[in-house]
Write an enzyme that holds these catalytic residues in place. Structure first.
Site, PDB file in Angstrom:
ATOM      1  CB  ALA A 180      -0.858  -0.076   1.289  1.00  0.00           C
ATOM      2  CD  GLU A 237       7.475  -6.483  -2.468  1.00  0.00           C
ATOM      3  OE1 GLU A 237       7.828  -7.598  -1.758  1.00  0.00           O
ATOM      4  OE2 GLU A 237       7.029  -5.440  -1.833  1.00  0.00           O
ATOM      5  CB  CYS A 282      -7.626  -6.035   4.770  1.00  0.00           C
ATOM      6  SG  CYS A 282      -6.429  -4.750   5.824  1.00  0.00           S
ATOM      7  CG  ASP A 318       1.848  -1.972   7.809  1.00  0.00           C
ATOM      8  OD1 ASP A 318       1.071  -0.662   8.044  1.00  0.00           O
ATOM      9  OD2 ASP A 318       1.384  -2.964   7.499  1.00  0.00           O
ATOM     10  CE1 TYR A 360     -35.688   8.421  10.733  1.00  0.00           C
ATOM     11  CE2 TYR A 360     -36.864  10.109   9.439  1.00  0.00           C
ATOM     12  CZ  TYR A 360     -36.787   8.719  10.182  1.00  0.00           C
ATOM     13  OH  TYR A 360     -37.965   8.236  10.347  1.00  0.00           O
TER      14      TYR A 360
END
Length: 572
Positions: free
Chosen positions: A20, A42, A52, A303, A445
């Protein structure tokens, strides 16, 4: 004749990591400039994937792993002119020379690349505890698409191996552990969850996470709390079960053909430490609001990096994909001359646990008290929309600062509507809302979506009244504590006889609300008094009656009898 100015060399950006944060940094840098040379390394073979979503591929809710990995290096090259090299591991950083050493994992060839700006998006390591047998075949962590593919194949190919996977043990009851549990049950497996702490979803307060415990057990999960896995048994290197300490007596072995280890993650700071950057108090890389580290030309995102708390400004580390995307975008903008700065986080999160959405933002009650706040706490149980259109109970716990009235945090659990309310409350906290502001929010509402007085409105009303002494609240935990300390308290049940027959707060007096005015003489106005109903509204009405009749110390039981019966002490 003056010489013509020579064009400067293009900015050279190297990004380490392509999930990410790394891809977000690269993409934003390219949006800001067409001249930069941008390279991403990578070590895995999948990029820009939805971590996730991995449990849902394991469970089959996501049919094809490509749905979670929709972008590949060719797409990034065509879209952004970014060179993404998968299967390439950065093994060393020299911040003085501004170089990285890269290993091509396919050929084992090593080479050196230079950079002007280096972005560390190295993510996390899955924590694998040193349990004997943890390296057995059939034991997995869940962090990458490769992990998810391997787990799903292990389940689906069991029959061809001559050993069908019927029993699974999930070690750890945090986000990934709970998502994996749900998905394994959906596949028809018998699942045992082993959690070392007292409740599943320990990020919540115990009086909320106990409801998650109940949902797991409702769906047939064998939940072992206060238990630890001390060994993994195997036959010829293939897992056959786990050994457990703690939990029910005599239940020290659990058969299993599959074990998921999900006890947490830690920031992968190896390269950051090589570069000499400062590691913050959370164990992640310390960065400023532009994502710069303590070493010039080295940035950290996602992270691996710390954030800071919106309320206190203190460093925090909450590894979430939403935060990682923001950090990557900010760094990509900043290093190419843009103005973006990080504004902090509240750790807002949500997870589906079978039929419930479980959401949280800001401080829990425990965290707020630990931070030194004198807190007011409300348990609000309301339908997410009118019951005549299928509304289902939504339990909302909110925490506010008594001194200022500022909303500090909230937790929400319900079949529907938890996401909407927690996002509204996260927005309110971010902009420093007083709880009184919540009542005045002009929320959408319609009976198909909400009640006229939304749970968010009611939360603001009740907390405001409690803070200003108009309608004090007492939590079930506080009631138990005060009684245990020997305080004499009269507790008044204002419900119907039918409701009381189902369950009641011990040692309470039963006077239905309709009879309370006439029978108030049966109570001692000099004693601290707590009224209660099923959820809190009728208890508040009884509280008002007694206060108007001259009772000076009257509180309402937060969340009523439902919260009292669901309190952690009742589950032990």
């Amino acid at each position: 004749m003056n010489a013509l100015p020579q064009p400067s060399a293009p900015l050279k950006i190297v990004v380490v990591g392509s999930v990410a944060a790394g891809t977000s940094a690269a993409a934003k840098a390219r949006r800001n400039t067409e001249t930069a040379q941008i390279t991403v390394y990578e070590r895995d073979h999948d990029i820009s994937y939805s971590g996730c979503g991995l449990p849902y591929f394991v469970g089959g809710e996501v049919k094809d792993i490509d749905e979670l990995t929709p972008r590949d290096p060719a797409w990034f090259k065509a879209r952004y002119d970014v060179d993404v090299h998968t299967g390439h591991e950065v093994v060393a950083v020299d911040a003085d020379a501004r170089t990285v050493t890269v290993r091509d994992l396919a050929t084992d060839r090593t080479f050196v690349d230079t950079y002007d700006e280096l972005v560390l998006a190295t993510g996390v390591h899955a924590v694998v505890p040193p349990i004997p047998g943890v390296d057995s075949t059939g034991v997995f962590s869940v962090r990458t698409p490769s992990d998810a593919r391997a787990i799903r194949a292990w389940i689906e190919d069991g029959e061809s191996r001559g050993r069908v996977v019927r029993h699974a043990v999930v070690v750890g009851a945090g986000y990934i552990g709970l998502e994996m549990t749900e998905q394994l049950v959906a596949r028809g497996l018998t699942v045992t969850v082993v959690e070392a702490l007292d409740h599943a979803m320990p990020r919540l307060d115990a009086d909320m996470s106990v409801r998650v415990d109940g949902e797991l057990r409702k769906h047939g999960v064998d939940l072992r709390l206060g238990a630890v896995v001390v060994g993994i048994a195997s036959d010829d290197g293939v897992v056959t079960g786990v050994a457990v300490e703690g939990g029910p007596p005599g239940a020290d072995h659990i058969d299993a053909e599959l074990v998921i280890v999900s006890v947490g993650v830690r920031p992968n700071t190896d390269l950051a430490e090589q570069a000499g950057v400062l590691i913050g108090p959370t164990g992640a890389v310390a960065v400023d609001r532009r994502q710069r580290t303590s070493v010039e030309h080295v940035w950290a995102v996602g992270d691996v990096a710390e954030s800071f708390h919106v309320i206190t400004g203190d460093p925090v580390w909450v590894p979430l994909g939403s935060t990682a995307n923001k950090m990557g975008r900010i760094a990509g903008d900043a290093m190419t001359g843009g103005p973006l700065e990080h504004r902090g986080i509240l750790g807002t999160s949500i997870v589906r646990v079978f039929d419930l959405g479980v959401a949280q933002t800001g401080f829990t009650e425990d965290q707020a008290r630990a931070a030194g706040y004198d807190v007011e706490v409300l348990h609000n149980i309301k339908p997410d929309r009118p019951e005549y259109l299928g509304g289902k109970p939504l339990v909302l716990k909110a925490v506010a600062d008594r001194a200022t009235g500022r909303l500090l945090g909230a937790q929400a659990i319900g079949a529907t509507g938890a996401d909407k309310r927690i996002d509204v409350l996260a927005t309110a906290i971010t902009f420093g809302a007083d709880v009184a502001d919540l009542f005045h929010l002009d929320l959408a509402y319609s009976p198909t979506y909400a009640t006229t007085k939304d749970p968010v409105h009611y939360t603001g009303m009740a907390l405001t009244n409690a803070i200003h002494g108009q309608a004090p609240l007492v939590t079930p935990t506080e009631l138990d504590r005060r009684r245990a300390d020997g305080e004499l308290i009269q507790v008044v049940d204002v419900r119907s006889a039918k409701d009381r027959a189902r369950s009641a707060v011990p040692d309470s007096v039963h006077i239905p609300l309709a009879e309370l005015r006439k029978r108030s003489s049966e109570l001692d106005p000099a004693l601290p008094t707590i009224t209660y109903c099923n959820k809190g509204v009728t208890g508040n009405a009884g509280q008002n009656v007694l206060r108007n009749l001259g009772f000076t110390d009257v509180a309402n039981l937060s969340g009523g009898n439902q919260s009292y019966q669901a309190r952690p002490a009742a589950s032990s």
